[in-house]
Design a protein around this motif. Sequence first.
Motif, PDB file in Angstrom:
ATOM      1  N   HIS A  89      -4.846  -8.180   7.001  1.00 54.63           N
ATOM      2  CA  HIS A  89      -5.731  -6.651   6.833  1.00 54.63           C
ATOM      3  C   HIS A  89      -7.672  -7.542   7.608  1.00 54.63           C
ATOM      4  O   HIS A  89      -8.190  -6.298   7.772  1.00 54.63           O
ATOM      5  CB  HIS A  89      -5.778  -6.629   5.275  1.00 54.63           C
ATOM      6  N   HIS A 258      -1.147  -0.507  13.411  1.00 55.71           N
ATOM      7  CA  HIS A 258      -1.844  -0.387  12.656  1.00 55.71           C
ATOM      8  C   HIS A 258      -3.760  -0.241  12.760  1.00 55.71           C
ATOM      9  O   HIS A 258      -4.448   0.441  12.049  1.00 55.71           O
ATOM     10  CB  HIS A 258      -1.837  -1.690  11.829  1.00 55.71           C
ATOM     11  N   CYS A 292       3.706   4.520  10.298  1.00 55.35           N
ATOM     12  CA  CYS A 292       3.531   3.988   9.649  1.00 55.35           C
ATOM     13  C   CYS A 292       1.710   3.412   9.975  1.00 55.35           C
ATOM     14  O   CYS A 292       1.368   5.298   9.607  1.00 55.35           O
ATOM     15  CB  CYS A 292       3.461   1.634  10.533  1.00 55.35           C
ATOM     16  N   CYS A 293       1.114   3.121   9.708  1.00 55.77           N
ATOM     17  CA  CYS A 293      -0.692   3.348   9.350  1.00 55.77           C
ATOM     18  C   CYS A 293      -1.265   3.819  10.155  1.00 55.77           C
ATOM     19  O   CYS A 293      -2.017   4.216   9.936  1.00 55.77           O
ATOM     20  CB  CYS A 293      -0.781   1.539   9.026  1.00 55.77           C
ATOM     21  N   TYR A 310       8.526   3.001   7.443  1.00 55.87           N
ATOM     22  CA  TYR A 310       8.385   2.353   8.142  1.00 55.87           C
ATOM     23  C   TYR A 310       9.793   1.862   8.496  1.00 55.87           C
ATOM     24  O   TYR A 310       9.971   1.335   9.207  1.00 55.87           O
ATOM     25  CB  TYR A 310       7.640   0.909   7.173  1.00 55.87           C
ATOM     26  N   CYS A 331       4.548  -4.741  10.989  1.00 57.45           N
ATOM     27  CA  CYS A 331       4.827  -4.067  10.554  1.00 57.45           C
ATOM     28  C   CYS A 331       5.988  -3.302  11.565  1.00 57.45           C
ATOM     29  O   CYS A 331       6.344  -2.036  11.655  1.00 57.45           O
ATOM     30  CB  CYS A 331       4.262  -2.434   9.918  1.00 57.45           C
ATOM     31  N   GLY A 443       1.085   0.955  -0.614  1.00 57.33           N
ATOM     32  CA  GLY A 443       2.238  -0.388   0.117  1.00 57.33           C
ATOM     33  C   GLY A 443       3.662   0.539   0.572  1.00 57.33           C
ATOM     34  O   GLY A 443       3.678   1.657   1.099  1.00 57.33           O
ATOM     35  N   CYS A 444       4.418  -0.222   0.126  1.00 53.40           N
ATOM     36  CA  CYS A 444       5.688   0.164   1.858  1.00 53.40           C
ATOM     37  C   CYS A 444       7.168   1.074   1.596  1.00 53.40           C
ATOM     38  O   CYS A 444       7.043   0.861  -0.123  1.00 53.40           O
ATOM     39  CB  CYS A 444       6.162  -1.436   1.898  1.00 53.40           C
ATOM     40  N   CYS A 474       2.406   3.231   4.089  1.00 50.51           N
ATOM     41  CA  CYS A 474       4.057   4.522   3.953  1.00 50.51           C
ATOM     42  C   CYS A 474       4.382   5.045   2.385  1.00 50.51           C
ATOM     43  O   CYS A 474       4.869   5.445   2.687  1.00 50.51           O
ATOM     44  CB  CYS A 474       5.037   3.314   3.915  1.00 50.51           C
ATOM     45  N   CYS A 524      -3.184   2.052   4.727  1.00 48.55           N
ATOM     46  CA  CYS A 524      -3.281   0.956   3.821  1.00 48.55           C
ATOM     47  C   CYS A 524      -4.607  -0.102   3.900  1.00 48.55           C
ATOM     48  O   CYS A 524      -4.957   0.209   2.440  1.00 48.55           O
ATOM     49  CB  CYS A 524      -2.004  -0.742   3.976  1.00 48.55           C
ATOM     50  N   MET A 558       6.647  -4.146  -0.026  1.00 49.63           N
ATOM     51  CA  MET A 558       7.582  -5.485   0.910  1.00 49.63           C
ATOM     52  C   MET A 558       7.303  -6.487   1.582  1.00 49.63           C
ATOM     53  O   MET A 558       7.159  -7.172   1.694  1.00 49.63           O
ATOM     54  CB  MET A 558       7.820  -4.364   1.907  1.00 49.63           C
ATOM     55  N   SER A 559       5.631  -5.929   2.388  1.00 51.17           N
ATOM     56  CA  SER A 559       5.398  -7.239   2.887  1.00 51.17           C
ATOM     57  C   SER A 559       4.782  -8.145   2.295  1.00 51.17           C
ATOM     58  O   SER A 559       3.486  -7.900   0.797  1.00 51.17           O
ATOM     59  CB  SER A 559       4.625  -6.314   4.061  1.00 51.17           C
ATOM     60  N   LYS A 561       1.153  -8.751   3.133  1.00 53.80           N
ATOM     61  CA  LYS A 561       0.308  -7.777   2.854  1.00 53.80           C
ATOM     62  C   LYS A 561      -0.513  -6.353   1.323  1.00 53.80           C
ATOM     63  O   LYS A 561      -1.238  -7.220   0.534  1.00 53.80           O
ATOM     64  CB  LYS A 561      -0.616  -6.915   4.309  1.00 53.80           C
TER      65      LYS A 561
HETATM   66 NI1  NFS Z   1       0.967  -1.402   4.446  1.00 50.25          NI
HETATM   67 FE1  NFS Z   1       0.667  -0.259   7.048  1.00 50.25          FE
HETATM   68 FE2  NFS Z   1       3.310  -0.374   5.605  1.00 50.25          FE
HETATM   69 FE3  NFS Z   1       3.658  -1.715   4.268  1.00 50.25          FE
HETATM   70 FE4  NFS Z   1       3.736  -1.837   6.813  1.00 50.25          FE
HETATM   71  S1  NFS Z   1       2.595   0.159   7.612  1.00 50.25           S
HETATM   72  S2  NFS Z   1      -0.092  -2.011   5.777  1.00 50.25           S
HETATM   73  S3  NFS Z   1       2.352  -3.536   4.744  1.00 50.25           S
HETATM   74  S4  NFS Z   1       5.137  -1.539   5.552  1.00 50.25           S
HETATM   75  S5  NFS Z   1       2.288   0.093   3.647  1.00 50.25           S
END
Ligand code: NFS
Length: 640
Positions: A89, A258, A292-293, A310, A331, A443-444, A474, A524, A558-559, A561
Amino acid sequence: MNKCSNASNQCLINKAQEEKIDLVWDRYEKMKPLCGFGEKGICCRICMKGPCRIDPFGNGPQEGICGANADTIVARNLVRMMASGTAAHSLHGKEIAKTLLHVAQKTSKSYQIKDAEKLMNIAKKMNIDIEGKDLYQIAEEVAYGSLTDYSRIEEEPCTWLSNSIPKKRLDKLRDLGVTLNNIESSVTDIMSRTHLGTDADPVNLLLAGLRCSLGDYTGMQISTNLSDVLFGTPEPVISEANLGVIKEDAVNIAVHGHNPLLSEIIVDVVDEMQEEAIKAGAAAGINIVGVCCTGNEVLLRRGIPMASNYLSQELTILTGALEAMVVDVQCIMPSLSKIASCYHTKLFTTMPDAKIPGATHLELHDEHAKENAREIVKQSIEAYKRRDTGKVLIPEGKNKIIAGFSTESIVGLLSKINKEKPLSPIIDNIVNGNIRGVVLFAGCNNVKITQDHNFVTMAKELLANNILILATGCGAGAFAQNALMNSEATNRYAGESLKAVLTLLGNEAGLEAPLPPVLHMGSCVDNSRGVDLAVSLANELDIDLHQLPLVASAPEVMSEKAIAIGTWVAGLGVPLHIGVMPPVEGSPLVTDVLTSGLKDIVDGYFIVEKEPEKAAAKLIQVIEEKRAALKITSTIEEGI
Ligand code: NFS
Ligand code: SF4
């Protein structure tokens, strides 16, 4: 085109089976049973005397070869996850800050300042003297000031941490020794202290993890705020979601990842190339869709429709109608390359630190970003000519969404009701119980959970109980895809008093319909927007963040982050629900610290609950407890 009226995407999963293409769900099944040691966090690969594994049943080894026990191993593994999340991030934020610096120094060819007012507000927030300086001088100081948060030597806390949270909270964190002066050294610190034979104390490790995660938060503040300066602060915008946004008669390009530095440029060059696409036979021209983001970023600022979050990213290619997938960082499933090779789809990687074997690598550096973006679009138009129409299957059905709820746009909307005190319509309605509280969903998606199921189940329950929902990442994608981000959703799911408030606000906004019950705040990194709103409310009420009837939830987490985010959310005093157990169960001590010990020192803590119905009930209970503590226990649904 083959027809598929099933909006659940199942038809594409069936199509993959017929075409013998493995998807994320197939690979998950083949991976079972997952390694129990890894799941519990008690496998250590930190040195080559190992790998070591602790026997969770107590029959085998209880310490690694070096003598590290389960507590040390679990804590070390967990804080390394936080460090990785923070690195991801905050590097994103650093790229944006460097771009702003280049704009300020007039060396950028591709970017400019789009929101000067926001820049001024940021300068004020950073205590930068703007007297007699032009926009570029101010931008330079803002960029340098932000970059200093990555490199400061002095022991004072990061600017973007101390200027964005209530003073009481900052003092609490400082007393605990977890404020940080430098984001990058907070990551280095974790990597250093988790080296074999350094920090073996699980609590000391976890506190360092909390400090590092506050670096994640700091980097997010920088990402969001400086992105707004460069690309504009989001305002409410109407768009659509689901794979149905992919058009049969268009050159479809998905932007995924992202960082808005890439996607904004792609969106910019598309207009000038529409004719070329039409000439190639695509009657609808070029159609950009988001994943995604990155998808969230361009949805909020440009109204670009959202194809997928995701977990279903691979399905965008399975539609057979995607000419290109353009990715930047994070991601992005490496599987995309193999799947794209089964179709005419081009996969473009664009960042030097995120290459994928089999993809076409076209870097989007500032100096020639536009030329490269045009090249990507040109190759996508070429790919369209190779599309096999027999393989096209686009699920019908897409949902209308209203997105773009930045803190500024929410305050702007509320000021139509009360110009002097814009937050009072929200505060009054929380106090009188029309809005019982707020849940921030983030979150994911996780393959261990039916996609979006936990988000949707929990949201319906919370809305019925008059709890307002904010969403990012997500999570926001899940609500967009499941028709929870439009006025109809308010009528269908919101409890009576919440519905009345949202209807009033929607009318003020000129929608002639209620605001959606789930407000899309962005990607995110835009979790910082949720914090900004909460901090404004807390400051107005002269309370700390933990006293607000506010909780967060990442029900399909999941991640790495997301682990970093969850930790700083708790550090800011906000209880956080997660619907997947992180790899900590191998240490009852670490599990206890996260789920209860943390509460004693920072007020926030983790609530682990896999069942969405039970999770919603728990969050409602926490909100009611917070209301009771604030002595706002009214259940009277008065007029607003
Ligand atoms: Ni956040 Fe966004 Fe999605 Fe999870 Fe991945 S895309 S930064 S980490 S999976 S929400
Ligand atoms: Fe084993 Fe210790 Fe090496 Fe980890 S650091 S692999 S527990 S010897």
